[in-house]
Each structure stands twice: as structure tokens, then as C-alpha cells.
Design a protein around this motif. Structure first.
Motif, PDB file in Angstrom:
ATOM      1  N   UNK A 109      13.381 -14.979  -1.275  1.00 13.55           N
ATOM      2  CA  UNK A 109      14.913 -14.484  -1.005  1.00 13.55           C
ATOM      3  C   UNK A 109      15.756 -15.478   0.008  1.00 13.55           C
ATOM      4  N   UNK A 110      14.795 -16.284   0.596  1.00 12.32           N
ATOM      5  CA  UNK A 110      15.721 -17.305   1.495  1.00 12.32           C
ATOM      6  C   UNK A 110      16.008 -18.556   0.715  1.00 12.32           C
ATOM      7  N   UNK A 136      16.764  -6.825   3.644  1.00 16.34           N
ATOM      8  CA  UNK A 136      15.945  -6.687   4.693  1.00 16.34           C
ATOM      9  C   UNK A 136      14.395  -6.209   4.453  1.00 16.34           C
ATOM     10  N   UNK A 137      13.552  -6.320   5.459  1.00 17.35           N
ATOM     11  CA  UNK A 137      12.016  -5.996   5.212  1.00 17.35           C
ATOM     12  C   UNK A 137      11.811  -5.701   6.437  1.00 17.35           C
ATOM     13  N   UNK A 146      20.432  -1.750  -2.678  1.00 13.99           N
ATOM     14  CA  UNK A 146      19.477  -2.521  -2.477  1.00 13.99           C
ATOM     15  C   UNK A 146      18.245  -2.272  -3.128  1.00 13.99           C
ATOM     16  N   UNK A 147      17.890  -1.197  -4.076  1.00 10.57           N
ATOM     17  CA  UNK A 147      16.820  -1.013  -4.830  1.00 10.57           C
ATOM     18  C   UNK A 147      15.481  -1.022  -3.748  1.00 10.57           C
ATOM     19  N   UNK A 148      15.254  -0.170  -2.779  1.00 13.30           N
ATOM     20  CA  UNK A 148      14.377  -0.535  -1.809  1.00 13.30           C
ATOM     21  C   UNK A 148      12.969  -0.054  -2.624  1.00 13.30           C
ATOM     22  N   UNK A 162       8.863  -1.781   4.154  1.00 14.58           N
ATOM     23  CA  UNK A 162       9.871  -1.477   3.118  1.00 14.58           C
ATOM     24  C   UNK A 162      11.138  -2.514   2.752  1.00 14.58           C
ATOM     25  N   UNK A 163      11.050  -3.083   1.753  1.00 12.74           N
ATOM     26  CA  UNK A 163      11.993  -4.205   1.264  1.00 12.74           C
ATOM     27  C   UNK A 163      13.329  -3.869   0.499  1.00 12.74           C
ATOM     28  N   UNK A 164      14.134  -4.463   0.649  1.00 10.95           N
ATOM     29  CA  UNK A 164      15.439  -4.229  -0.229  1.00 10.95           C
ATOM     30  C   UNK A 164      16.312  -5.510  -0.243  1.00 10.95           C
ATOM     31  N   UNK A 165      16.780  -6.121  -1.494  1.00  8.20           N
ATOM     32  CA  UNK A 165      17.520  -7.139  -1.716  1.00  8.20           C
ATOM     33  C   UNK A 165      19.082  -6.685  -2.264  1.00  8.20           C
TER      34      UNK A 165
END
Length: 288
Positions: free
Chosen positions: A91-92, A206-207, A262-264, A283-286
Motif C-alpha cells: 500500500x505504501x 488502516x491496519x 474500505x472492504x475490510x 483487520x485491514x482496509x484500503x
């Protein structure tokens, strides 16, 4: 404050609505724990030094630093800096390719900043990735800054609400928010609010790592804290943290309700034969 059993640390650093510190009235805190049947926790709190009926603030400040130094041991055992770096690398890179200027990783509830400091020390990211740790407790932030100076690390620590204007998130579209061991301190309403405010700001992603609740994490927490922790508060709270952690279903329901764009996903390992590292899973979401 969460319902059910309380961690002792839930009671030790209360703040008013303006973020100012409130005194811990010892008798009230002990009674609150006793009324919930937590007599061992009540005895630990009753033994803390007090002044004028309140737990001594200087003692609490020193305790906060000691407890978080012990938590750093857990973060080191679980290789949190390497795991954070591995998950955020892709992601970065996308953020770096999508525009000019720095991108930022903001660690919410960072404590003494172990994860941020370890990521900075190992130079997991390129120099244009800014590392910022945020916590409501100024004593912990002072310690994080002191350690970062001693280690000559390129990272920043600030006191306050990470989501308030001018604190840490200055360019949401180029910011990824993380946390480790924060979510189990939040009730379901506060959990939903966490995802709501991230979505409202429009952060890039987020993560949030937290404990996977199961028999193995509870047993593992007891063994680790007995072997590696010296503070009675750490030993008590560490096991309770594992018992009251949110399930993947609860985390996903909160994120889907509050952060639909964000489709977590919860990156959870196998339940019956987990790796030790999977005791903390994210738990992650972009932002899509």
C-alpha cells in the motif's frame, strides 16, 4: 468504559472530555473492581500508594512506563515491526507512485512507541515515509521521544487524539493508520466510532492488530506473562486482554457498518493449529 471485567489499567489514567487528567479515587476504583467480582485486581489496586485518598500520580506515571516497557517485550516476541512493514509495503508503494510528497504511517495509541521506533531503527521504509506515534498519555509520549532521541531515530511522537485536526493526520489521502493492542480496550460503540472517523477523514488505509480470541491465545498470554512480566498489573491485564478481545465477526461488522468504502478483511490464521505470531492479527482496509 467497557462492560464486563475491567483491566486495571482501564481505571488508572482517566481523562475528562477536554482530555485533562482526572484523579483516581482509590476507594472508588477498588469498589468498582470488587463489585464486578475482580477481587485479585482490587487487591492490586488497593496496594498502590495514595495521597489524600487518590492513587499517587507520580507512582502511576512510573507504572505506566514500566508496564509499557514490558509490553515492548511482547511486541518484540511477536516481531511486530517486521509484520507491520511487510503488510504496509505494498500500500505504501502505491501511495508513493500516486502522487508527490511524503506518505505517513500514524500509530494510534502507540504507548512508548515500540513499533514506530523499531520500524525506524530497521529502516523498513524509504525516507519519504513519515512515522508518527500518537497517544493520549503525555508521560508515555515523553518516554517515546526520549528513547527515539537516544537511538537517533527518524520518527515523531505527539500527544492527543490522533484524529483531531492538526495532531497527526494532515493529509488523509496519503496516510495509513495502524494500531497494535488497542481494539480490545474499546467497546462496540467505540469500535464503530474508530472506523467511522477514519472513513470520515478519508485515510488511505488502516491496519489494526489485536488479539485473536481463542483458547490458545488465553493460555499463551498466561504463560508469557508469568514468564516475562514482573508487574502485577501486567500479569493481570495481559490475560484479561486475551479473554475480552473482539472476534473477527465483531471487528468486521463494525468496519463494514462504518467504513463501507474500505472492504475490510481480518487476516486471521488457522484457529486450531495457529502460529504463535497469529495471536495478534490485523483487520485491514484500503480505500477503494
Amino acid at each position: 468504559m467497557r462492560s464486563g471485567e475491567l483491566e486495571i489499567t482501564d481505571l488508572l489514567w482517566p481523562l475528562d472530555e477536554a482530555g485533562a487528567r482526572l484523579p483516581v479515587v482509590q476507594a472508588e476504583a477498588v469498589s468498582l473492581l470488587s463489585d464486578r467480582g475482580q477481587h485479585g485486581a482490587a487487591r492490586i489496586l488497593a496496594r498502590m500508594p495514595s495521597r489524600d485518598g487518590c492513587v499517587d500520580e507520580a507512582y502511576l506515571d512510573a507504572l505506566a512506563v514500566r508496564v509499557h516497557h514490558e509490553l515492548q517485550r511482547l511486541g518484540e516476541e511477536l516481531q511486530m515491526d517486521r509484520r507491520v512493514a511487510a503488510l504496509l509495503e505494498g500500500p505504501l508503494r502505491l501511495l508513493q507512485a500516486s502522487g508527490t510528497g511524503p506518505v505517513r504511517v500514524v500509530d494510534v495509541g502507540c504507548g512508548t512507541g515500540h513499533v514506530v521506533r523499531a520500524v525506524a531503527a530497521h529502516r523498513h521504509f524509504s525516507p519519504d515515509v513519515e512515522l508518527v506515534g500518537v497517544d493520549l498519555n503525555p508521560v508515555l509520549i515523553d518516554e517515546a521521544r526520549r528513547l527515539a532521541r537516544l537511538e537517533s531515530l527518524d520518527c515523531e511522537f505527539v500527544t492527543g487524539d490522533a484524529f483531531a485536526p492538526g495532531i497527526a493526520i494532515t493529509d488523509p489521502a496519503r496516510t495509513i493508520v495502524i494500531s497494535t493492542g488497542l481494539l480490545h480496550h474499546l467497546g462496540e460503540a467505540d469500535l464503530t466510532e474508530l472506523f467511522t472517523v477514519q472513513a470520515r477523514l478519508g485515510v488511505a488505509g488502516f491496519a489494526h492488530w489485536d488479539i485473536a480470541p481463542c483458547m490458545w491465545s488465553t493460555v499463551g498470554a498466561w504463560l508469557f506473562h508469568q514468564a516475562r512480566m514482573r508487574e502485577p498489573v501486567s500479569r493481570h491485564d495481559g490475560v484479561l486482554s486475551a479473554r475480552r478481545a473482539h472476534s473477527a465477526q465483531t471487528l468486521l461488522a463494525a468496519a463494514r457498518a462504518a467504513a463501507a468504502g474500505y472492504a475490510p478483511t481480518v487476516l486471521e490464521g488457522p484457529r486450531w493449529y495457529p502460529r504463535a505470531l497469529d495471536v495478534l492479527r490485523p483487520i485491514v482496509g484500503t480505500l477503494s
